[in-house]
Design a protein around this motif. Sequence first.
Motif, mmCIF file in Angstrom:
data_model
loop_
_atom_site.group_PDB
_atom_site.id
_atom_site.type_symbol
_atom_site.label_atom_id
_atom_site.label_comp_id
_atom_site.label_asym_id
_atom_site.label_seq_id
_atom_site.Cartn_x
_atom_site.Cartn_y
_atom_site.Cartn_z
ATOM 1 N N LEU A 178 2.783 16.717 -56.127
ATOM 2 C CA LEU A 178 3.610 17.301 -57.183
ATOM 3 C C LEU A 178 4.090 18.693 -56.785
ATOM 4 N N GLY A 179 3.186 19.500 -56.250
ATOM 5 C CA GLY A 179 3.565 20.854 -55.850
ATOM 6 C C GLY A 179 4.638 20.862 -54.773
ATOM 7 N N MET A 180 4.480 20.028 -53.737
ATOM 8 C CA MET A 180 5.453 20.009 -52.636
ATOM 9 C C MET A 180 6.782 19.408 -53.066
ATOM 10 N N ILE A 181 6.755 18.334 -53.857
ATOM 11 C CA ILE A 181 8.003 17.690 -54.283
ATOM 12 C C ILE A 181 8.771 18.578 -55.251
ATOM 13 N N ASN A 182 8.096 19.181 -56.220
ATOM 14 C CA ASN A 182 8.782 20.072 -57.162
ATOM 15 C C ASN A 182 9.465 21.222 -56.440
ATOM 16 N N LYS A 183 8.779 21.809 -55.460
ATOM 17 C CA LYS A 183 9.368 22.931 -54.720
ATOM 18 C C LYS A 183 10.540 22.451 -53.869
ATOM 19 N N ALA A 184 10.438 21.255 -53.283
ATOM 20 C CA ALA A 184 11.533 20.719 -52.467
ATOM 21 C C ALA A 184 12.773 20.461 -53.315
ATOM 22 N N ILE A 185 12.577 19.948 -54.525
ATOM 23 C CA ILE A 185 13.708 19.721 -55.428
ATOM 24 C C ILE A 185 14.310 21.050 -55.872
ATOM 25 N N GLU A 186 13.441 22.011 -56.179
ATOM 26 C CA GLU A 186 13.880 23.337 -56.625
ATOM 27 C C GLU A 186 14.729 24.042 -55.577
ATOM 28 N N THR A 187 14.365 23.874 -54.308
ATOM 29 C CA THR A 187 15.068 24.561 -53.214
ATOM 30 C C THR A 187 16.193 23.735 -52.601
ATOM 31 N N GLY A 188 16.364 22.509 -53.079
ATOM 32 C CA GLY A 188 17.438 21.668 -52.578
ATOM 33 C C GLY A 188 17.125 20.887 -51.323
ATOM 34 N N ARG A 189 15.866 20.975 -50.852
ATOM 35 C CA ARG A 189 15.503 20.203 -49.660
ATOM 36 C C ARG A 189 15.403 18.716 -49.960
ATOM 37 N N LEU A 190 15.208 18.362 -51.219
ATOM 38 C CA LEU A 190 15.161 16.965 -51.639
ATOM 39 C C LEU A 190 16.043 16.796 -52.858
ATOM 40 N N LYS A 191 16.934 15.822 -52.781
ATOM 41 C CA LYS A 191 17.831 15.527 -53.894
ATOM 42 C C LYS A 191 17.512 14.148 -54.450
ATOM 43 N N LYS A 192 17.847 13.923 -55.702
ATOM 44 C CA LYS A 192 17.609 12.625 -56.320
ATOM 45 C C LYS A 192 18.304 11.548 -55.502
ATOM 46 N N GLY A 193 17.566 10.480 -55.229
ATOM 47 C CA GLY A 193 18.110 9.408 -54.417
ATOM 48 C C GLY A 193 17.882 9.599 -52.932
ATOM 49 N N GLY A 194 17.289 10.752 -52.554
ATOM 50 C CA GLY A 194 17.009 11.038 -51.149
ATOM 51 C C GLY A 194 15.789 10.271 -50.662
ATOM 52 N N THR A 195 15.337 10.620 -49.437
ATOM 53 C CA THR A 195 14.204 9.924 -48.832
ATOM 54 C C THR A 195 13.146 10.919 -48.370
ATOM 55 N N VAL A 196 11.895 10.562 -48.586
ATOM 56 C CA VAL A 196 10.752 11.369 -48.155
ATOM 57 C C VAL A 196 9.931 10.536 -47.180
ATOM 58 N N ILE A 197 9.492 11.152 -46.091
ATOM 59 C CA ILE A 197 8.578 10.492 -45.156
ATOM 60 C C ILE A 197 7.359 11.372 -44.962
ATOM 61 N N GLU A 198 6.184 10.767 -44.904
ATOM 62 C CA GLU A 198 4.958 11.550 -44.724
ATOM 63 C C GLU A 198 3.898 10.742 -43.994
ATOM 64 N N SER A 199 3.085 11.442 -43.201
ATOM 65 C CA SER A 199 1.902 10.881 -42.562
ATOM 66 C C SER A 199 0.715 11.105 -43.484
ATOM 67 N N THR A 200 -0.106 10.080 -43.672
ATOM 68 C CA THR A 200 -1.248 10.204 -44.575
ATOM 69 C C THR A 200 -2.350 9.243 -44.176
ATOM 70 N N SER A 201 -3.580 9.633 -44.485
ATOM 71 C CA SER A 201 -4.722 8.742 -44.258
ATOM 72 C C SER A 201 -4.977 7.872 -45.483
ATOM 73 N N GLY A 202 -4.206 8.056 -46.534
ATOM 74 C CA GLY A 202 -4.399 7.210 -47.710
ATOM 75 C C GLY A 202 -3.844 7.757 -49.003
ATOM 76 N N ASN A 203 -4.486 8.800 -49.550
ATOM 77 C CA ASN A 203 -4.214 9.190 -50.923
ATOM 78 C C ASN A 203 -2.884 9.882 -51.153
#
Length: 337
Positions: free
Chosen positions: A51-76
């Motif tokens: 939530l913290g990273m996505i909200n900040k990305a939307i706020e700064t314009g790095r992520l727009k609605k309909g865009g794509t996010v990719i992430e490496s994760t071990s699970g959660n």
Amino acid sequence: MITTICNDIAETIGNTPVVRIRHPLIPKGKKLFVKLEQFNPNLSVKDRTALGMINKAIETGRLKKGGTVIESTSGNLGKSLAMLGASIGFEVIIVVDPKVSSSALNWYKAFGAEVLIVTKQDSYGGYQSTRIDTVKKYVADNPEVYWPNQYDNNDNPNYHYHFTSKEVASMNVDLISGAISTGGHMSGIANGVKEINEDIRIAACDVVGSAILNKPFSPFLINGAGLSWRSKNIDESNIDVTVNITDEEAISICHELARTNGVLLGGSSGLSVMGALIGLQHSSVNSAMAICPDFGSNYLDQFYDEDWLKQKGVKLLECHTLFDRISTYAQEWVNKL
């Protein structure tokens, strides 16, 4: 009682409960509490991080609605990002490795996320580096895709500094213990707590085999903790003590709390509880709280499964053996608490 109606699933994140634990490993007259991040909608602290990273990305314009996010994760974190993608409206690609549970894979797909599984091990015998390399190549080929990069993104610890730390500090215990992991939640919490009450001690726990706390890397079993490198989000400036705990010890603690308190924890939570128990061995610590990042239901087919334990050669430790281990670790913290 008034029922609270939330506008979206993200509004249910945070304000997780704290439960007092009773167990023979807790010294007489002392208190152990666990903060159960399993009460977030995806059953882990990574809901807060996402939530913290996505909200900040939307706020700064790095992520727009309909865009794509990719992430490496071990699970959660993948579950959390996939949930927010479905709720807010963006596509999600999750990069995982063979250690991920089948239930996690189904979880991602249920939210509509795409899953990429990395099978090549890195030079240390782990998968984190090859997962990251896969993400970097994808972003290089698709520059419009947003990579939160939980390991090095300062929006991760900043969120926990501003929000999670206030919940944690409100307990006013002598010691707070947590799994260091990517450094996001634990470093942010440590920095925020110390500003509120500098007398609260902070213990950062990791798994034996992880290189996060400048130890040699070797493969380990616990998901959601440990790395083969040290991420940029690791900040030990407000951490008082550190400890590396074995898979066997953490898993045994999880089984103990399940049987005696009805609390089902994930492996990284076992690390955190061990850290709190070590702290309680010291005369200056009368109360401790373990931040428990996730729910044991994620691992019912792993370290809560007898066949899996036998296959991996994990022997559950009896209470007297755990006490001896805790006492040995406590000696390493003499004059530090």
